[in-house]
Design a protein around this motif. Structure first.
Motif, PDB file in Angstrom:
ATOM      1  N   GLN A  63       0.838  -1.213   0.000  1.00 41.33           N
ATOM      2  CA  GLN A  63       0.000   0.000   0.000  1.00 41.33           C
ATOM      3  C   GLN A  63       0.867   1.256   0.000  1.00 41.33           C
ATOM      4  O   GLN A  63       0.606   2.198  -0.754  1.00 41.33           O
ATOM      5  N   GLU A  64       1.903   1.269   0.826  1.00 44.21           N
ATOM      6  CA  GLU A  64       2.793   2.432   0.880  1.00 44.21           C
ATOM      7  C   GLU A  64       3.518   2.635  -0.455  1.00 44.21           C
ATOM      8  O   GLU A  64       3.633   3.758  -0.945  1.00 44.21           O
ATOM      9  N   ASN A  65       3.996   1.536  -1.051  1.00 50.90           N
ATOM     10  CA  ASN A  65       4.671   1.635  -2.347  1.00 50.90           C
ATOM     11  C   ASN A  65       3.719   2.086  -3.451  1.00 50.90           C
ATOM     12  O   ASN A  65       4.114   2.849  -4.331  1.00 50.90           O
ATOM     13  N   ALA A  66       2.486   1.634  -3.401  1.00 55.65           N
ATOM     14  CA  ALA A  66       1.498   2.061  -4.394  1.00 55.65           C
ATOM     15  C   ALA A  66       1.313   3.576  -4.326  1.00 55.65           C
ATOM     16  O   ALA A  66       1.286   4.254  -5.363  1.00 55.65           O
ATOM     17  N   SER A  67       1.226   4.116  -3.124  1.00 54.43           N
ATOM     18  CA  SER A  67       1.107   5.568  -2.963  1.00 54.43           C
ATOM     19  C   SER A  67       2.360   6.265  -3.470  1.00 54.43           C
ATOM     20  O   SER A  67       2.276   7.263  -4.194  1.00 54.43           O
ATOM     21  N   HIS A  68       3.513   5.725  -3.127  1.00 60.06           N
ATOM     22  CA  HIS A  68       4.791   6.319  -3.534  1.00 60.06           C
ATOM     23  C   HIS A  68       4.949   6.334  -5.058  1.00 60.06           C
ATOM     24  O   HIS A  68       5.451   7.302  -5.629  1.00 60.06           O
ATOM     25  N   PHE A  69       4.514   5.246  -5.717  1.00 56.62           N
ATOM     26  CA  PHE A  69       4.664   5.134  -7.171  1.00 56.62           C
ATOM     27  C   PHE A  69       3.433   5.608  -7.940  1.00 56.62           C
ATOM     28  O   PHE A  69       3.356   5.447  -9.156  1.00 56.62           O
ATOM     29  N   SER A  70       2.463   6.188  -7.222  1.00 53.56           N
ATOM     30  CA  SER A  70       1.238   6.719  -7.834  1.00 53.56           C
ATOM     31  C   SER A  70       0.515   5.688  -8.699  1.00 53.56           C
ATOM     32  O   SER A  70       0.136   5.950  -9.835  1.00 53.56           O
ATOM     33  N   CYS A  71       0.337   4.497  -8.130  1.00 57.98           N
ATOM     34  CA  CYS A  71      -0.456   3.473  -8.814  1.00 57.98           C
ATOM     35  C   CYS A  71      -1.442   2.908  -7.799  1.00 57.98           C
ATOM     36  O   CYS A  71      -1.365   3.213  -6.611  1.00 57.98           O
ATOM     37  N   ASP A  72      -2.380   2.114  -8.265  1.00 56.14           N
ATOM     38  CA  ASP A  72      -3.334   1.576  -7.303  1.00 56.14           C
ATOM     39  C   ASP A  72      -2.768   0.323  -6.630  1.00 56.14           C
ATOM     40  O   ASP A  72      -1.788  -0.272  -7.086  1.00 56.14           O
ATOM     41  N   PHE A  73      -3.380  -0.024  -5.522  1.00 60.64           N
ATOM     42  CA  PHE A  73      -2.915  -1.142  -4.704  1.00 60.64           C
ATOM     43  C   PHE A  73      -2.840  -2.436  -5.504  1.00 60.64           C
ATOM     44  O   PHE A  73      -1.854  -3.176  -5.410  1.00 60.64           O
ATOM     45  N   GLU A  74      -3.874  -2.727  -6.304  1.00 60.56           N
ATOM     46  CA  GLU A  74      -3.920  -3.978  -7.054  1.00 60.56           C
ATOM     47  C   GLU A  74      -2.773  -4.079  -8.046  1.00 60.56           C
ATOM     48  O   GLU A  74      -2.185  -5.141  -8.227  1.00 60.56           O
ATOM     49  N   GLU A  75      -2.443  -2.980  -8.704  1.00 57.07           N
ATOM     50  CA  GLU A  75      -1.334  -2.989  -9.666  1.00 57.07           C
ATOM     51  C   GLU A  75      -0.018  -3.291  -8.946  1.00 57.07           C
ATOM     52  O   GLU A  75       0.780  -4.118  -9.403  1.00 57.07           O
ATOM     53  N   GLU A  76       0.213  -2.631  -7.824  1.00 53.00           N
ATOM     54  CA  GLU A  76       1.455  -2.861  -7.081  1.00 53.00           C
ATOM     55  C   GLU A  76       1.478  -4.277  -6.501  1.00 53.00           C
ATOM     56  O   GLU A  76       2.525  -4.926  -6.487  1.00 53.00           O
ATOM     57  N   LEU A  77       0.327  -4.775  -6.052  1.00 55.28           N
ATOM     58  CA  LEU A  77       0.263  -6.138  -5.537  1.00 55.28           C
ATOM     59  C   LEU A  77       0.634  -7.142  -6.619  1.00 55.28           C
ATOM     60  O   LEU A  77       1.416  -8.065  -6.384  1.00 55.28           O
ATOM     61  N   LYS A  78       0.095  -6.975  -7.816  1.00 50.80           N
ATOM     62  CA  LYS A  78       0.433  -7.878  -8.921  1.00 50.80           C
ATOM     63  C   LYS A  78       1.928  -7.828  -9.213  1.00 50.80           C
ATOM     64  O   LYS A  78       2.559  -8.871  -9.433  1.00 50.80           O
ATOM     65  N   ARG A  79       2.498  -6.631  -9.214  1.00 51.30           N
ATOM     66  CA  ARG A  79       3.934  -6.489  -9.482  1.00 51.30           C
ATOM     67  C   ARG A  79       4.748  -7.268  -8.440  1.00 51.30           C
ATOM     68  O   ARG A  79       5.671  -8.010  -8.779  1.00 51.30           O
ATOM     69  N   VAL A  80       4.388  -7.131  -7.179  1.00 47.82           N
ATOM     70  CA  VAL A  80       5.118  -7.811  -6.109  1.00 47.82           C
ATOM     71  C   VAL A  80       4.901  -9.326  -6.190  1.00 47.82           C
ATOM     72  O   VAL A  80       5.848 -10.101  -6.042  1.00 47.82           O
ATOM     73  N   MET A  81       3.672  -9.740  -6.443  1.00 44.98           N
ATOM     74  CA  MET A  81       3.389 -11.176  -6.534  1.00 44.98           C
ATOM     75  C   MET A  81       4.198 -11.826  -7.649  1.00 44.98           C
ATOM     76  O   MET A  81       4.772 -12.904  -7.458  1.00 44.98           O
ATOM     77  N   ILE A  82       4.257 -11.185  -8.798  1.00 40.87           N
ATOM     78  CA  ILE A  82       4.968 -11.795  -9.922  1.00 40.87           C
ATOM     79  C   ILE A  82       6.469 -11.667  -9.732  1.00 40.87           C
ATOM     80  O   ILE A  82       7.237 -12.504 -10.225  1.00 40.87           O
ATOM     81  N   HIS A  83       6.908 -10.670  -8.981  1.00 39.54           N
ATOM     82  CA  HIS A  83       8.324 -10.521  -8.648  1.00 39.54           C
ATOM     83  C   HIS A  83       8.835 -11.800  -7.963  1.00 39.54           C
ATOM     84  O   HIS A  83       9.911 -12.313  -8.300  1.00 39.54           O
ATOM     85  N   GLY A  84       8.058 -12.303  -7.010  1.00 39.88           N
ATOM     86  CA  GLY A  84       8.443 -13.528  -6.313  1.00 39.88           C
ATOM     87  C   GLY A  84       8.549 -14.717  -7.250  1.00 39.88           C
ATOM     88  O   GLY A  84       9.490 -15.511  -7.167  1.00 39.88           O
ATOM     89  N   ILE A  85       7.601 -14.848  -8.158  1.00 44.69           N
ATOM     90  CA  ILE A  85       7.625 -15.948  -9.124  1.00 44.69           C
ATOM     91  C   ILE A  85       8.827 -15.811 -10.052  1.00 44.69           C
ATOM     92  O   ILE A  85       9.494 -16.803 -10.373  1.00 44.69           O
ATOM     93  N   LEU A  86       9.120 -14.589 -10.477  1.00 41.67           N
ATOM     94  CA  LEU A  86      10.265 -14.374 -11.365  1.00 41.67           C
ATOM     95  C   LEU A  86      11.574 -14.761 -10.686  1.00 41.67           C
ATOM     96  O   LEU A  86      12.485 -15.285 -11.340  1.00 41.67           O
ATOM     97  N   HIS A  87      11.680 -14.538  -9.370  1.00 43.40           N
ATOM     98  CA  HIS A  87      12.865 -15.006  -8.652  1.00 43.40           C
ATOM     99  C   HIS A  87      12.969 -16.530  -8.766  1.00 43.40           C
ATOM    100  O   HIS A  87      14.058 -17.071  -9.011  1.00 43.40           O
TER     101      HIS A  87
END
Length: 142
Positions: free
Chosen positions: A88-112
């Motif tokens: 939530q904090e990163n979404a505010s910082h990057f001016s995107c919505d929570f769901e978009e940032e959540l998807k980015r973080v979720m797929i980040h883990g899979i990409l690792h």
């Protein structure tokens, strides 16, 4: 093999449309010639993830995600911890919505788990580009 993607929460967060997220994660794996073994996402708050960071990684910092990757060859196995507070904090910082940032973080883990790294600036740029590409595979049917 049947994909075993699960979502749990230690806080009051509840993932909306979990089947859509499972399908997306499976698509990303297939896109990279991988199969899903067992993937467990645990959504938590900052203090929970900080404790894991301190206990297992000896880091005393807040983070949005910690991935414990136990993948073997082309079969993905992982426990992925995500702080919804940090998302939530990163979404505010990057001016995107929570769901978009959540998807980015979720797929980040899979990409690792797939093999992408983010230790160097070059690796971070490659990881970010791949996150963007994989986010385009996410579709919610209405």
């Amino acid at each position: 093999m049947s994909a075993q993607i699960s979502f749990e929460s230690t806080n009051d967060f509840s993932l909306q449309h979990p089947v859509v997220y499972k399908n997306w994660i499976e698509k990303v794996a297939v896109f990279h010639d991988k199969e899903i073994g067992d993937i467990l996402y645990i959504f938590c708050d900052d203090s929970y993830l900080l404790e894991i960071n301190q206990q297992y990684l000896n880091h005393n910092t807040y983070t949005d995600i910690i991935t414990f990757d136990d993948s073997q060859a082309n079969l993905l196995f992982a426990e992925i911890y995500i702080s919804t507070q940090r998302v939530q904090e990163n979404a505010s910082h990057f001016s995107c919505d929570f769901e978009e940032e959540l998807k980015r973080v979720m797929i980040h883990g899979i990409l690792h788990c797939i093999g992408f790294k983010d230790s160097t600036e070059e690796e971070k740029a490659t990881m970010r580009a791949e996150e963007e590409r994989m986010m385009k595979l996410f579709h919610v049917e209405h």
